[in-house]
Design a protein around this motif. Structure first.
Motif, PDB file in Angstrom:
ATOM      1  N   UNK A  27       0.833  -1.213   0.000  1.00 57.12           N
ATOM      2  CA  UNK A  27       0.000   0.000   0.000  1.00 57.12           C
ATOM      3  C   UNK A  27       0.859   1.250   0.000  1.00 57.12           C
ATOM      4  N   UNK A  28       1.975   1.220   0.706  1.00 54.10           N
ATOM      5  CA  UNK A  28       2.871   2.380   0.734  1.00 54.10           C
ATOM      6  C   UNK A  28       3.416   2.698  -0.653  1.00 54.10           C
ATOM      7  N   UNK A  29       3.492   1.671  -1.497  1.00 63.54           N
ATOM      8  CA  UNK A  29       4.064   1.858  -2.828  1.00 63.54           C
ATOM      9  C   UNK A  29       2.994   1.848  -3.923  1.00 63.54           C
ATOM     10  N   UNK A  30       1.733   2.125  -3.522  1.00 63.84           N
ATOM     11  CA  UNK A  30       0.707   2.428  -4.503  1.00 63.84           C
ATOM     12  C   UNK A  30      -0.316   1.367  -4.803  1.00 63.84           C
ATOM     13  N   UNK A  31      -0.161   0.160  -4.244  1.00 63.91           N
ATOM     14  CA  UNK A  31      -1.104  -0.913  -4.554  1.00 63.91           C
ATOM     15  C   UNK A  31      -2.388  -0.779  -3.750  1.00 63.91           C
ATOM     16  N   UNK A  32      -3.461  -1.317  -4.312  1.00 63.93           N
ATOM     17  CA  UNK A  32      -4.677  -1.545  -3.553  1.00 63.93           C
ATOM     18  C   UNK A  32      -4.647  -2.994  -3.071  1.00 63.93           C
ATOM     19  N   UNK A  33      -4.940  -3.200  -1.797  1.00 65.74           N
ATOM     20  CA  UNK A  33      -4.752  -4.523  -1.193  1.00 65.74           C
ATOM     21  C   UNK A  33      -6.019  -4.985  -0.502  1.00 65.74           C
ATOM     22  N   UNK A  34      -6.390  -6.229  -0.796  1.00 67.02           N
ATOM     23  CA  UNK A  34      -7.473  -6.891  -0.078  1.00 67.02           C
ATOM     24  C   UNK A  34      -6.857  -7.827   0.954  1.00 67.02           C
ATOM     25  N   UNK A  35      -7.158  -7.576   2.213  1.00 67.77           N
ATOM     26  CA  UNK A  35      -6.659  -8.413   3.304  1.00 67.77           C
ATOM     27  C   UNK A  35      -7.637  -9.555   3.518  1.00 67.77           C
ATOM     28  N   UNK A  36      -7.293 -10.737   3.064  1.00 63.26           N
ATOM     29  CA  UNK A  36      -8.120 -11.919   3.275  1.00 63.26           C
ATOM     30  C   UNK A  36      -7.722 -12.566   4.583  1.00 63.26           C
ATOM     31  N   UNK A  37      -8.646 -12.656   5.511  1.00 63.40           N
ATOM     32  CA  UNK A  37      -8.303 -13.199   6.819  1.00 63.40           C
ATOM     33  C   UNK A  37      -9.542 -13.817   7.463  1.00 63.40           C
ATOM     34  N   UNK A  38      -9.326 -14.848   8.254  1.00 67.25           N
ATOM     35  CA  UNK A  38     -10.429 -15.490   8.965  1.00 67.25           C
ATOM     36  C   UNK A  38     -10.919 -14.639  10.122  1.00 67.25           C
ATOM     37  N   UNK A  39     -10.016 -13.835  10.696  1.00 69.44           N
ATOM     38  CA  UNK A  39     -10.361 -12.960  11.817  1.00 69.44           C
ATOM     39  C   UNK A  39     -10.866 -11.631  11.253  1.00 69.44           C
ATOM     40  N   UNK A  40     -12.180 -11.514  11.075  1.00 69.35           N
ATOM     41  CA  UNK A  40     -12.754 -10.343  10.419  1.00 69.35           C
ATOM     42  C   UNK A  40     -12.490  -9.063  11.204  1.00 69.35           C
ATOM     43  N   UNK A  41     -12.587  -9.133  12.528  1.00 69.82           N
ATOM     44  CA  UNK A  41     -12.365  -7.946  13.347  1.00 69.82           C
ATOM     45  C   UNK A  41     -10.944  -7.436  13.201  1.00 69.82           C
ATOM     46  N   UNK A  42      -9.986  -8.339  13.291  1.00 69.72           N
ATOM     47  CA  UNK A  42      -8.582  -7.964  13.172  1.00 69.72           C
ATOM     48  C   UNK A  42      -8.273  -7.460  11.762  1.00 69.72           C
ATOM     49  N   UNK A  43      -8.878  -8.074  10.763  1.00 74.01           N
ATOM     50  CA  UNK A  43      -8.664  -7.639   9.381  1.00 74.01           C
ATOM     51  C   UNK A  43      -9.196  -6.227   9.159  1.00 74.01           C
ATOM     52  N   UNK A  44     -10.356  -5.934   9.730  1.00 69.19           N
ATOM     53  CA  UNK A  44     -10.908  -4.587   9.613  1.00 69.19           C
ATOM     54  C   UNK A  44     -10.010  -3.559  10.289  1.00 69.19           C
ATOM     55  N   UNK A  45      -9.486  -3.908  11.443  1.00 70.82           N
ATOM     56  CA  UNK A  45      -8.570  -3.009  12.147  1.00 70.82           C
ATOM     57  C   UNK A  45      -7.306  -2.779  11.323  1.00 70.82           C
ATOM     58  N   UNK A  46      -6.803  -3.844  10.712  1.00 72.15           N
ATOM     59  CA  UNK A  46      -5.596  -3.735   9.890  1.00 72.15           C
ATOM     60  C   UNK A  46      -5.851  -2.861   8.669  1.00 72.15           C
ATOM     61  N   UNK A  47      -7.012  -3.029   8.045  1.00 72.58           N
ATOM     62  CA  UNK A  47      -7.342  -2.225   6.871  1.00 72.58           C
ATOM     63  C   UNK A  47      -7.431  -0.745   7.220  1.00 72.58           C
TER      64      UNK A  47
END
Length: 246
Positions: A27-47
């Motif tokens: 993301x720092x270098x311009x990409x759009x990233x989908x965080x696929x994770x089983x832990x939805x809460x943690x993934x939302x926080x990371x996003x």
């Protein structure tokens, strides 16, 4: 610096550990990233932490139907996927093979190996259609050498290496690179699944005398995901601190 401007990426296990470190660099270098994770809460926080170029997608990679749904959702948002980093995985229990719980062996294999197959299978078609792709599967030094009292983990990661080599050859005539890395242990939440004895064993085997840093892993993985990696495919890149460089 790698230029990922306008590239679309999926990072499994992207809510934490190596996956999150990779997602941050992308993301720092311009990409759009989908965080696929089983832990939805943690993934939302990371996003949220990564900003507007990241989104969270809840998925269980061991479940093909879940992967299909995540793929449809991601392609609806991104239209295509250029980069795939498979970082989701578990260590599982430590025990001698003769005592290893059958259900635990199956669980680890379903997540680490079958899950990697599911995600590759789901997203490769988009890369073929666009004549571009970079795939990095996260294996482990255990997949090369085999760790005692970790037969399930070692076997599943050896399978990831074999899958990567096979897919790399299948796609070698296309502008798609498929490689894997074999990290030594890094201090992530996966350590919570291991005994202290096993952690000490892994550290003792690393000639560098320390564990892998997440940013070190992300730096190599992101280069493998870049346009600069235009030739190498079906290969295994060592991240073991000198433990096994073959």
């Amino acid at each position: 610096m790698n230029d990922f401007q306008d590239r679309k990426a999926v990072v499994t296990g992207g809510a934490q550990g190596i996956g999150f470190a990779v997602a941050r660099k992308l993301t720092e270098q311009g990409a759009q990233v989908a965080l696929w994770d089983r832990d939805e809460t943690l993934a939302n926080e990371a996003a949220v932490a990564l900003g507007a170029n990241a989104m969270a997608v809840a998925v269980d990679i061991a479940d093909w139907t879940s992967v299909e749904k995540a793929t449809a959702f991601t392609l609806d948002r991104f239209k295509n996927v250029d980069i795939l980093v498979n970082s989701a995985g578990i260590a599982g229990a430590n025990a001698p093979l003769v005592d290893y719980p059958v259900e635990e062996f199956q669980r680890i294999t379903q997540i680490n190996l079958l899950g990697t197959f599911h995600v590759n299978r789901a997203l490769v078609a988009s890369m073929i259609a666009n004549d571009y792709g970079r795939i990095v599967n996260i294996a482990s030094i255990a997949g090369k050498e085999g760790n005692p009292n970790a037969s399930a983990y070692s076997a599943s990661k050896a399978g990831v290496i074999g899958l990567t080599k096979s897919l790399g050859k299948e796609l070698a005539d296309k502008n798609i690179a498929v490689n894997c890395v074999t990290p030594a242990a890094a201090r992530t939440r996966i350590f919570d699944q291991m005994s202290q004895e096993h952690i000490d064993y892994m550290l003792a085997k690393i000639p560098r005398g320390r564990f892998l840093e997440l940013d070190e892993a992300a730096a190599m993985i992101c280069w493998l995901c870049s346009e600069q990696n235009s030739f190498t495919t079906g290969s295994v890149f060592d991240l073991s601190g000198g433990r096994a460089t073959y």
